[in-house]
Design an enzyme around this catalytic site. Structure first.
Site, short mmCIF file in Angstrom:
data_model
loop_
_atom_site.label_atom_id
_atom_site.label_comp_id
_atom_site.label_asym_id
_atom_site.label_seq_id
_atom_site.Cartn_x
_atom_site.Cartn_y
_atom_site.Cartn_z
N GLU A 1 40.18 30.39 32.08
CA GLU A 1 40.05 31.63 32.87
C GLU A 1 39.50 32.75 31.99
OE1 GLU A 1 43.02 35.03 34.68
OE2 GLU A 1 43.79 33.00 34.34
N ASP B 1 35.94 34.56 32.76
CA ASP B 1 35.86 36.01 32.98
C ASP B 1 34.74 36.61 32.14
OD1 ASP B 1 37.05 38.70 33.87
OD2 ASP B 1 37.17 38.85 31.69
N ASP C 1 41.78 33.25 39.77
CA ASP C 1 41.94 32.72 38.41
C ASP C 1 41.29 31.34 38.29
OD1 ASP C 1 43.32 34.99 37.77
OD2 ASP C 1 45.31 34.06 37.84
N GLU D 1 37.47 31.60 38.05
CA GLU D 1 37.04 31.96 36.69
C GLU D 1 37.16 30.77 35.75
OE1 GLU D 1 37.94 36.74 36.43
OE2 GLU D 1 39.54 35.34 35.87
#
Length: 227
Positions: free
Chosen positions: A45, A49, A118, A121
């Site tokens: 994650e 991101d 989440d 990502e």
């Protein structure tokens, strides 16, 4: 399709590091219930991101007509926000590949926006690490880029950025977000956040995630400041 690797193959790619894709779809609740070294998706994650941030910045920078920095910041925040990522996850069907703990599954975790965002990502992070930035960019160009020019519904409006821009002309003023209260069970909490302008509470928001609660608090603060 039964796995994320099946989805990747359907897009014309040949995944190499198969465990990486299972990791991207493994929620911490599942990992905690399986004491056999199964990693959760939080590290991926983090990578995903970062990929989203550079992709969105590069995409906005090269869009025409040229936008100023403030507008690019606002649009990027709107585009990569939790609600948008959760919707994209549902559109792509990646939520079907989620591995959740029994309790999280029963409490509706497979449809919870924070978990879906989440996972989105993490999946982008897995694609990037296994196949490179070009593959991750191709997925984002196809599914996320159209959202940049689309009208934004209220739930993805970036009120925090708007509030910051509203008060940034006065350098003496500072904005802080504070957790006022957390209620509910640990697998489905409710957060009550307050936004403070020079230690004065200007707005309060509640939601199942801190980020969304902060947005609601910022929206209330803007309404008060505009009066």
């Amino acid at each position: 399709m039964n796995t994320l690797t099946d989805w990747v193959r359907e897009k014309g790619y040949q995944p190499q590091d198969l465990p990486l894709y299972y990791e991207a779809c493994t929620h911490s609740s599942y990992a905690n219930e399986h004491n056999n070294g199964v990693p959760d998706n939080e590290r991926l994650e983090f990578i995903g991101d970062s990929v989203l941030q550079i992709w969105s910045a590069d995409t906005l920078y090269h869009m025409k007509p040229v936008m100023h920095e403030g507008k690019m910041t606002t649009i990027r925040a709107q585009t990569v926000c939790e609600q948008t990522l959760a919707r994209l996850n549902q559109q792509l069907g990646w939520y079907n590949f989620l591995r959740l703990g029994v309790g999280e599954e029963r409490s509706g975790g497979r449809t919870r926006p924070s978990i879906l965002a989440d996972q989105f990502e993490a999946c982008i992070g897995a694609i990037y690490l296994d196949l490179g930035y070009g593959a991750a960019k191709a997925v984002l160009d196809e599914y996320m880029k159209p959202l940049i020019s689309a009208s934004k519904p209220e739930d993805v409006t970036d009120y925090k950025t708007q509030l910051q821009e509203y008060v940034q002309t006065d350098n003496r003023k500072t904005i802080q977000y504070r957790l006022l209260e957390e209620t509910g069970p640990s697998n489905a909490p409710t957060f009550r956040m307050g936004v403070f302008l020079d230690d004065i509470c200007m707005g309060i928001g509640e939601s199942s995630t801190k980020k969304r609660a902060e947005q609601k608090a910022a929206k209330e603060a803007i309404r008060k400041l505009a009066c």
